[in-house]
Write a protein that holds these residues in place. Structure first.
Motif, PDB file in Angstrom:
ATOM      1  N   GLY A 145       0.881  -1.254  -0.151  1.00 50.43           N
ATOM      2  CA  GLY A 145       0.006  -0.071  -0.119  1.00 50.43           C
ATOM      3  C   GLY A 145       0.740   1.264  -0.028  1.00 50.43           C
ATOM      4  O   GLY A 145       2.093   1.231  -0.797  1.00 50.43           O
ATOM      5  N   GLU A 146       0.539   2.341   0.580  1.00 53.39           N
ATOM      6  CA  GLU A 146       1.322   3.446   0.448  1.00 53.39           C
ATOM      7  C   GLU A 146       2.375   3.360   1.444  1.00 53.39           C
ATOM      8  O   GLU A 146       2.543   2.795   2.458  1.00 53.39           O
ATOM      9  N   PRO A 147       3.621   3.930   0.690  1.00 54.05           N
ATOM     10  CA  PRO A 147       4.786   3.705   1.636  1.00 54.05           C
ATOM     11  C   PRO A 147       4.486   4.627   2.809  1.00 54.05           C
ATOM     12  O   PRO A 147       3.987   5.916   2.909  1.00 54.05           O
ATOM     13  N   VAL A 148       5.256   4.267   3.878  1.00 55.44           N
ATOM     14  CA  VAL A 148       5.197   4.929   5.228  1.00 55.44           C
ATOM     15  C   VAL A 148       6.300   6.066   5.103  1.00 55.44           C
ATOM     16  O   VAL A 148       7.037   6.298   4.426  1.00 55.44           O
ATOM     17  N   GLY A 149       6.063   7.183   5.638  1.00 59.54           N
ATOM     18  CA  GLY A 149       6.859   8.393   5.629  1.00 59.54           C
ATOM     19  C   GLY A 149       8.252   8.129   6.352  1.00 59.54           C
ATOM     20  O   GLY A 149       8.430   7.319   7.165  1.00 59.54           O
ATOM     21  N   SER A 150       9.010   9.046   5.790  1.00 57.01           N
ATOM     22  CA  SER A 150      10.456   9.290   6.542  1.00 57.01           C
ATOM     23  C   SER A 150      11.266   8.031   6.474  1.00 57.01           C
ATOM     24  O   SER A 150      12.299   7.502   7.145  1.00 57.01           O
ATOM     25  N   GLY A 151      11.117   7.061   5.369  1.00 52.99           N
ATOM     26  CA  GLY A 151      11.683   5.967   5.341  1.00 52.99           C
ATOM     27  C   GLY A 151      11.664   4.730   6.636  1.00 52.99           C
ATOM     28  O   GLY A 151      12.308   3.986   6.986  1.00 52.99           O
ATOM     29  N   PHE A 152      10.579   4.901   7.463  1.00 56.16           N
ATOM     30  CA  PHE A 152      10.250   4.442   8.531  1.00 56.16           C
ATOM     31  C   PHE A 152      10.201   2.867   8.424  1.00 56.16           C
ATOM     32  O   PHE A 152      10.955   2.123   8.932  1.00 56.16           O
ATOM     33  N   HIS A 153       9.562   2.130   7.378  1.00 62.36           N
ATOM     34  CA  HIS A 153       9.508   0.908   6.979  1.00 62.36           C
ATOM     35  C   HIS A 153      10.824   0.264   6.856  1.00 62.36           C
ATOM     36  O   HIS A 153      11.367  -0.734   7.287  1.00 62.36           O
ATOM     37  N   ALA A 154      11.665   0.885   6.063  1.00 62.90           N
ATOM     38  CA  ALA A 154      12.900   0.403   5.637  1.00 62.90           C
ATOM     39  C   ALA A 154      13.838   0.192   6.640  1.00 62.90           C
ATOM     40  O   ALA A 154      14.670  -0.460   7.011  1.00 62.90           O
TER      41      ALA A 154
END
Length: 937
Positions: free
Chosen positions: A176-185
């Motif tokens: 889905g939508e990428p989470v902000g500020s590279g949080f997921h990565a």
């Protein structure tokens, strides 16, 4: 119930928590699932488990609407924490100050960064302080909706609390939508991360789900069908079950999905996706994020015209984004491949769209499809859904799609395309062309709508914006609708000069003169309709209705049937087919005409063309009358009326009314006939050939009710108009013998004999039916010595024609003639046969027969022109009301009364309303009875 099939996933999360308790080191759990697949419930189970142990839980849910609010997630966490109140207030104060510095256009970056560092250090310190006393769980549901600043705080916590017992538990969609500020990565780089993906339920899981509800004995087919509709999504499955058992209210979550009361068990269950299912689909999309909603909307709008490139251009997103969001829809069980899991899901998505946004998507889709070279029907369908079209390209697409729809027998769609094309076009000539085409195409569905389009085209022509020579199709269309005089005027205006001079009506270039040999039953058949054409020799078949009897007549019938066998029913051949069947009627081939009516009626019904079906039903009613079958004629005429729309009156409707009136008059049911004649008629009726049949039927009613003056007016008007229009065909409209019968009842034997003899001369070599009718009236008008012979000849002809109605009337007259000739035995035999035939036909025994008492020479007193004043109530009428009432009682329509008295239709209606009230009667039928009660005859 909501955690069915999630046992292993919950065990993994509990194991992570117990690892934190036992090792004293932190861990991070990331629960990933598509919307509606239970990630919130699983996280809630962890929170409840930890709280049951009396341990600290910081729990919140990130909200999409607060994504741009600094520290919205962290503030929510500390609000529910065991931190001291002073610390909570301090944290909020610092957060507000930091937010103000963020909004300061970055001009004080150093102070802003210092504030963030202080916030992170404070939050991390307080969590570590709590964790040193007891394990702490920090749980954030829907972390992908979190604001960027809160996500930075959570990442800082994950990095700097490794040595204390803290469990960080987050939920997010699988895709889905990428989470902000590279949080997921960044989160995925953490060494102590446990990812717990939640799969959708399979058929076995759904079977267990149903068993938990008390459906342990449900069939495998039912479980399979539940899987097909819900895609294994627990939220959609629960909604599906709520729709399937609407009375089991426990299936509908109240305050939260969960507890339920088991619905009635039973293996024979057909899952039904309804309103609850649609709401659940929309809820899943709302939870999945804005991009997923947009992709679902685009997919629903494009429908069968979907392609990845087209959808990407429609939504203005990259191919990678499109792929990711399509995966989210598939993961949620809403979409399978590139189609929605169930039509109800697509409907729910479309219904959830803002109307203006939905229409804009359809309009944009049409543009993209046209630009990509897609078939016109695809773009046209989107234009129709948008309800608007702009530009010449859209008009062209709609017209092409309309013709394709007609080939597929979807006339309603073709009409809607053409109507939209007409509204989108700005060229007067093109608009007129589209209106003319609508007037032809709409006949498949509604004759009234077709007539309305013809009227619109005529109005445009009268404005002068379109030259008559450029509206050639309109003249042909007017002919098809039976508006002969208007057609002649238009065709005369549109004729081009031939060899430097205007064409004359007799030089072979006049359109109507050239069609003169084709005029059958009051209409002219165009000899060369576009599209599939009948053979060129059909002019020889239809050129004459008469000719020498026997062999030549049989050849005409065979030739006409041969043409019908090879003619395909289309918009351009429809009129030819109708007129060919009426030609068979005129030639006396009633049974063959009925056969072809049945054939084309069936085809029209199969092809969903109620307008065509009504036309063939009207012709069949006429054929049944020619064949003497009153029951069939009534059934077919009623079928025709039932197929006509109630919202608009059409001139064609009068044709069916005329058949019904004729039937009721023949049966002696004058009240029903009067009610039919009291129905409102279309304003355009007097301009069409249907007016002739309506006038004749009204004249027959007036004749049967002894309103001889009114009957004579109607029959003479039929003849006057028929001769003027060139549609004087005694085989189908025997107005001369109708007039003769009235004249005989009025005692004018000479004129009656002249009219009958004139008609007989016209049909001397024609079909036996009209010859028999002519001989009957000639016999009634003849001297007594010649009467028996002429009536016998008439009976022979009508017996050949297989018309029991006219034969029955002739036999009654013949019995009277035998009695007058003092041949009692022959009279009794013929009378007995006539009565048996009348009974079999349902025909009323004719009363007041011209020769019944041997008094055809005795004048019958005419109906008085004014109502008698001595009747109760008449003396209360004003002079103007008396005049209107007298004309109405004499059989005149409101329109005719208006013309004769030079008053408006509204005034006529007002006068009649007052007359009915003063006489205490309910309508025109009782007015006629009241009038006749005081008339001496």
């Amino acid at each position: 119930m909501v955690l069915i099939g999630r046992g292993q996933d919950i065990d993994r999360i509990h194991a992570a928590f117990h690892s934190v308790r036992s090792t004293g080191r932190s861990r991070t759990v990331l629960v990933e699932a598509s919307a509606g697949c239970g990630k919130t419930e699983v996280l809630g189970e962890l929170v409840r488990h930890v709280e049951s142990l009396g341990l600290t839980v910081l729990h919140t849910t990130a909200i999409a609407e607060e994504k741009d609010t600094p520290l919205s997630v962290i503030r929510s966490l500390v609000n529910g924490s065991p931190f001291p109140d002073e610390l909570v207030r301090r944290f909020h104060t610092m957060g507000d100050a930091a937010a103000r510095r963020i909004s300061d256009d970055g001009r004080d970056a150093a102070r802003r960064d210092a504030a963030w560092y202080e916030l992170m250090r404070t939050f991390c310190t307080e969590v570590r302080t709590l964790a040193r006393r007891e394990p702490v769980v920090v749980a954030v549901d829907d972390v992908h909706h979190g604001d960027a600043d809160s996500l930075r705080q959570l990442l800082h916590l994950a990095r700097h609390c490794c040595s204390v017992p803290v469990l960080l538990a987050f939920t997010r969609p699988l895709v889905g939508e990428p989470v902000g500020s590279g949080f997921h990565a960044e989160l995925l780089r953490q060494p102590n991360l446990d990812r717990v993906p939640l799969a959708r339920l399979d058929v076995r899981g759904i079977t267990a789900f149903l068993a938990e509800l008390g459906h342990a004995d449900v069939s495998a087919d039912t479980a399979e069908r539940c899987f097909e509709i819900s895609g294994g999504n627990p939220l959609l499955l629960r909604a599906l079950l709520s729709d399937t058992w609407p009375d089991s209210t426990g299936l509908r979550p109240s305050g939260g999905p969960g507890s339920s009361q088991a619905p009635p068990a039973g293996p024979a269950v057909t899952p039904r996706a309804g309103q609850e299912y649609g709401r659940a689909v929309v809820a899943c999309l709302d939870r999945s994020g804005e991009k997923v909603r947009e992709v679902a909307a685009g997919l629903a709008v494009l429908g069968g015209s979907f392609s990845h490139n087209l959808l990407s251009r429609l939504l203005d997103i990259s191919a990678a984004e499109l792929t990711e969001n399509l995966q989210a829809l598939r993961g949620a069980g809403i979409v399978s491949g590139t189609s929605f899991q169930h039509p109800a899901a697509k409907r729910a998505v479309l219904d959830s769209l803002e109307p203006s946004h939905r229409l804009e998507l359809h309009r944009r889709s049409a543009e993209l499809l046209h630009a990509s070279g897609a078939p016109p029907a695809l773009a046209a369908e989107h234009l129709r859904s948008a309800g608007q079209a702009d530009g010449a390209w859209a008009v062209g697409v709609l017209r092409q799609a309309a013709e394709q729809a007609l080939l597929e027998d979807v006339a309603g769609r073709a009409v809607s395309y053409l109507e939209l094309a007409h509204s989108a076009s700005e060229d007067p000539l093109l608009r007129a062309e589209i209106k003319i085409r609508l007037g032809s195409v709409a006949r498949r569905i509604s004759v009234a709508d077709a007539e309305r389009h013809v009227d619109d085209a005529l109005r445009v022509l009268r404005t002068g914006r379109v030259d008559p020579s450029d509206a050639g199709g309109l003249g042909e269309l007017l002919l098809a609708h039976g508006r002969l005089e208007q057609a002649r005027t238009l065709l005369d205006q549109g004729r081009r000069p031939v060899d430097g001079k205007r064409a004359r009506a007799d030089d072979g270039h006049d359109p109507l003169a050239r069609r003169g040999a084709w005029q059958v039953g009051g209409r002219s058949v165009r000899p060369d309709p576009p599209g599939p054409r009948p053979p060129a020799d059909r002019a020889g078949v239809l050129a004459r209705l008469g000719g020498p009897s026997s062999g030549r007549e049989a050849r005409h019938i065979a030739g006409t049937e041969g043409l019908l066998e090879i003619t395909q029913l289309t918009d351009t051949t429809f009129d030819f087919v109708v007129d060919a069947i009426r030609t068979l009627l005129a030639l006396g081939a009633v049974r063959r005409a009925l056969h072809w009516c049945d054939t084309f009626l069936g085809e029209a019904a199969v092809r969903d063309a109620p307008g065509w079906e009504a036309a063939f039903a009207a012709v069949r009613a006429e054929g049944a009358l020619h064949g003497g079958d009153l029951a069939e004629a009534e059934r077919d005429a009623n079928r025709c009326l039932a197929l006509l729309p109630d919202r608009h009156r059409s001139a064609f409707e009068a044709a069916a009314v005329a058949r019904l009136v004729t039937v009721h008059v023949a049966r002696g049911d004058h009240a029903k006939a009067a009610r039919l004649l009291s129905r409102p008629v279309a304003d355009s009726l007097p301009d069409t050939v249907h007016w002739l049949h309506y006038l004749r039927a009204r004249g027959l009613y007036c004749l049967a009710t002894r309103q001889y003056d009114a009957a004579l007016r109607d029959f003479r008007e039929v003849g006057r108009v028929a001769v003027r229009w060139g549609t004087d065909r005694p085989a189908l409209l025997p107005w001369r013998t109708d007039t003769a019968e009235v004249l005989l009842r009025l005692g004018d034997r000479d004129q009656g004999h002249r009219m009958a003899t004139e008609q007989l001369a016209l049909v001397q070599h024609g079909p036996p039916r009209v010859r028999g009718i002519s001989l009957r009236l000639q016999g009634l008008a003849a001297e007594r010595g010649a009467r028996v012979a002429l009536l016998n000849r008439a009976a022979v002809e009508l017996n050949r024609a297989d018309d029991p109605l006219e034969l029955c009337r002739t036999l009654f007259d013949l019995a009277d003639a035998y009695r007058q000739a003092r041949q009692a035995r022959q009279a009794a035999g013929v009378l007995r046969r006539a009565r048996l035939l009348a009974k079999s036909c349902g025909l009323e025994t004719p009363r007041d027969r011209v020769g019944a008492h041997g008094t055809p020479e005795v004048p019958v007193q005419r109906v008085v022109a004014e109502p008698p004043g001595r009747r109760s109530g008449w003396e209360h009428l004003s002079e103007s009301e008396r005049r209107v009432a007298g004309l109405a009682a004499g059989g005149h329509t409101n329109r005719e009364i208006s013309g004769r008295l030079h008053i408006t239709m509204s005034t006529v209606e007002q006068h009649l309303t007052r007359v009915y009230r003063k006489l205490n009667i309910n309508g025109r039928e009782e007015l006629i009875s009241e009038f006749r009660a005081g008339v001496q005859v």
